[in-house]
Design a protein around this motif. Structure first.
Motif, short mmCIF file in Angstrom:
data_model
loop_
_atom_site.label_atom_id
_atom_site.label_comp_id
_atom_site.label_asym_id
_atom_site.label_seq_id
_atom_site.Cartn_x
_atom_site.Cartn_y
_atom_site.Cartn_z
N THR A 73 11.69 -76.86 73.63
CA THR A 73 11.20 -76.58 72.27
C THR A 73 9.69 -76.32 72.34
OG1 THR A 73 11.39 -77.41 70.00
CG2 THR A 73 10.75 -79.02 71.65
N GLY A 74 9.14 -75.67 71.34
CA GLY A 74 7.74 -75.25 71.41
C GLY A 74 6.77 -76.38 71.75
N TYR B 280 -0.96 -75.17 64.50
CA TYR B 280 0.22 -76.02 64.67
C TYR B 280 0.78 -75.73 66.06
CZ TYR B 280 4.57 -78.47 63.54
OH TYR B 280 5.63 -79.36 63.53
N GLY C 197 2.69 -78.35 67.75
CA GLY C 197 3.87 -79.16 68.02
C GLY C 197 3.67 -80.63 67.73
N ASP D 97 1.90 -71.64 60.57
CA ASP D 97 2.05 -72.80 59.68
C ASP D 97 0.73 -73.12 58.97
OD1 ASP D 97 4.66 -72.96 60.41
OD2 ASP D 97 4.37 -74.49 61.93
N VAL E 42 4.69 -69.18 70.26
CA VAL E 42 5.95 -69.86 69.94
C VAL E 42 6.61 -69.25 68.69
CG1 VAL E 42 6.89 -72.06 69.08
CG2 VAL E 42 5.41 -72.02 71.10
N LYS E 43 5.79 -68.94 67.69
CA LYS E 43 6.39 -68.45 66.44
C LYS E 43 6.30 -66.93 66.28
CE LYS E 43 6.58 -69.88 61.62
NZ LYS E 43 6.03 -70.89 60.70
#
Ligand SMILES: Cc1ncc(COP(=O)(O)O)c(C=O)c1O
Length: 444
Positions: free
Chosen positions: A111-112, A139, A141, A216, A246-247
Motif C-alpha cells: 500500500t502507498g 499526504y 501515508g 489530499d 501514489v495517487k
C-alpha cells in the motif's frame, strides 16, 4: 430498514472507527467500469475511482483474466525468501517505463504508506544524512515514517519523528506569502532554499519528497517551474529527490507519471493505488544504489504478491496499448471546461483546478474573503450521493471536492455525472439538503 443501514449497524458494532473516513451511508455490493451498485441495488457513477485506484475501470476484464490465470498457477510465495516470476517481470517493466536513463531497481510492498515508509527508512541509510524534507499539506501515508514526512492535518495530529522538516507547498489560491503567481517569482522555493534549509542543512538532508500534484492537500497543481526548481536545488546539493506518484501516477494526469510533465527524472518514485487496479500492491522505483543501500531493511511477508503483480502487468499493458494517458488528458480537459461553466453560475465555487483527470472544486462562502465553505462541501458530496454520484472532499479546510473518475469513463457518463453535480450544488445553495443527515458523516 435498507440493507445498507443494516450492514452499517453491524459495521458499527464490529469494525473500529480507526479504519475510515465516511461521507455518506453507502455499502458497496458490486462494480463495473465507472459504475457501482450498493447492497440495495442503487446505481452510482463513481467519480472517485475509490480514491484514484480504479484508473482503468472497476473489474477491468483484462485484469480479471490475468488474476484468474495467476490464481490457477500460484496464489502465493513469499518473495522475501522464495522469489516469484511475476514480480521480476513487473520490476523489469517498471524500470523500463519510469523516467530516468540511469540504472534503476524496484522494491514492492502492499500500500502507498509502506512505499513512503521505505523512503523514510532507507534514504538516511543510503546518504548517511539524517534528515528528510516534506511539504505542508502533503499526504504520504499512515505509518510512522510516512506520516512524519507528511504535512496533512490527518497526519500532523500525530507527533511523528523529529528528523523531518516541512516547507510550504505552492498553494497559489491561498498563498502562504500572500503573493500572486507569476509575479511572486516562486517565493516558496526561495523560502525553502534560504530559510528552511537553514534549519535542515543540506549536508544533513537525505531527501526531499514531493507530490507532483498535492491531492489530499486539496488538489493543488503547482506552477510548472516548481518541480524543476526543486530538482535543481536537489542536484546542486546532492540531495535525493523523491516523487510520490501514489495517487496521480498511472495515466491520471495525462502522462503515465505526473512528474513527466516537468521533464525531470527523480532519484526515486513511489507508486501504489492504481498500479494493480485494486489489488494490494505498492512499489518504489529508484536509482539502483538507493534500492541496494540496505539489505533486508524493509520486507513484508506478502510483498510482491504474485496475484497483485499479475494484475499490475495487465494494468500497465492496458494503459499503454489503449493510450489511456492521452484519453485522460482529453476527458479531463472536457470536465475542467464543464466545471468552469458551473463556476460561472455558482458563487459557492471559489476555484476550479486540476490536471488531466484529477480535478478539484474549492468551495468558499465568499469569493473575496475565500472563507472555506466546509459544511457546504460535506452537504454537496452527500447530496450528490443521494442523486447517484460518488465524490469525496479533501483539503486543509475540508472544502475541496475531489473529482478523479476512472480514466476509461464514457462521455455520456461524464455528462450525466456533471448534471448530477450541478443539481446537487443547486440543492445545497437552496438549502434543500438535510443537514442533520450530513452531520452524521464527519468526513475529515
Ligand atoms: C499521495 C499519496 N501518497 C501516499 C498515500 C498512502 O497510500 P495508502 O493509503 O495506500 O497507504 C496516499 C493515500 O491517499 C496518497 O494520496
Amino acid at each position: 430498514m435498507s440493507r445498507a443501514c443494516e450492514y452499517l449497524k453491524r459495521e458499527e458494532k464490529y469494525i473500529g472507527k480507526t479504519i475510515g473516513i465516511r461521507f455518506y451511508p453507502i455499502v458497496v455490493d458490486r462494480a463495473e467500469g465507472s459504475k457501482i451498485w450498493d447492497v440495495d441495488g442503487r446505481e452510482y457513477i463513481d467519480f472517485s475511482s475509490q480514491w484514484a485506484v480504479t484508473n482503468i475501470g472497476h473489474n477491468n476484464p483484462e485484469v480479471i483474466e490475468a488474476v484468474k490465470k495467476q490464481l490457477d498457477r500460484l496464489v502465493f510465495s513469499s518473495h522475501t525468501t522464495f522469489p516469484n516470476t511475476v514480480a521480476i517481470e513487473l520490476a523489469e517493466k517498471l524500470v523500463e517505463i519510469t523516467p530516468g536513463e540511469f540504472e534503476k531497481k524496484a522494491w514492492f510492498g502492499l500500500t502507498g504508506s509502506d512505499a513512503n515508509e521505505f523512503i523514510y527508512k532507507v534514504m538516511p541509510i543510503y546518504s548517511g544524512r539524517r534528515r528528510l524534507l516534506g511539504f505542508q499539506g502533503s499526504y504520504h501515508g499512515q505509518t510512522m515514517g510516512a506520516l512524519s514526512l507528511s504535512g496533512h492535518k490527518a497526519l500532523t495530529r500525530f507527533i511523528g519523528f523529529p528528523n523531518t522538516v516541512k516547507a510550504p507547498y505552492p498553494y497559489c489560491y491561498r498563498c502562504p506569502f500572500k503573493q500572486s503567481y507569476p509575479e511572486c517569482g516562486l517565493l516558496c522555493i526561495e523560502f525553502l532554499e534560504n530559510n528552511v534549509l537553514e534549519n535542515a542543512p543540506s549536508e544533513d538532508l537525505a531527501a526531499i519528497i514531493v507530490e507532483p500534484i498535492q491531492s489530499d492537500g486539496g488538489v493543488i497543481v503547482p506552477p510548472p517551474e516548481f518541480i524543476p526548481r526543486l530538482y535543481e536545488i536537489c542536484r546542486d546539493r546532492e540531495i535525493s529527490l523523491v516523487v510520490d506518484e501514489v495517487k496521480v501516477g498511472f495515466g491520471r494526469t495525462g502522462r503515465f507519471f505526473a512528474v513527466e510533465h516537468s521533464n525531470v527524472a527523480p532519484d526515486a518514485i513511489t507508486i501504489a493505488k492504481p498500479m494493480a487496479s485494486g489489488l494490494p500492491l505498492s512499489a518504489v522505483v529508484g536509482r539502483a544504489e538507493i534500492m541496494d543501500a540496505a539489505s533486508a531493511a524493509h520486507l513484508f511477508t506478502s510483498s510482491a504478491h504474485p496475484v497483485s503483480c499479475a494484475a499490475s502487468l495487465a494494468t500497465i499493458d492496458f494503459i499503454l496499448r489503449e493510450n489511456i494517458p492521452e484519453k485522460a488528458a482529453k476527458t479531463g480537459a472536457y470536465i475542467l471546461k464543464r466545471l468552469n461553466e458551473v463556476y460561472e453560475e455558482h458563487p459557492l465555487i471559489g476555484d476550479v483546478r486540476g490536471r488531466g483527470m484529477i480535478l478539484g472544486v474549492e468551495l468558499v462562502k465568499d469569493r473575496r474573503s475565500k472563507e472555506p465553505a466546509t459544511f457546504e462541501t460535506a452537504c454537496l458530496v452527500y447530496r450528490a450521493y443521494e442523486l447517484g454520484l460518488l465524490i469525496t472532499y479533501v483539503g486543509t479546510y475540508s472544502n475541496v471536492v475531489e473529482i478523479t473518475p476512472p480514466l476509461t469513463i464514457r462521455m455520456e457518463e461524464v455528462d450525466k455525472a456533471m448534471e448530477i453535480f450541478e443539481k446537487a450544488l443547486n440543492d445545497v445553495e437552496k438549502g434543500l439538503v438535510d443537514k442533520e443527515k450530513v452531520k452524521k458523516f464527519a468526513g475529515w
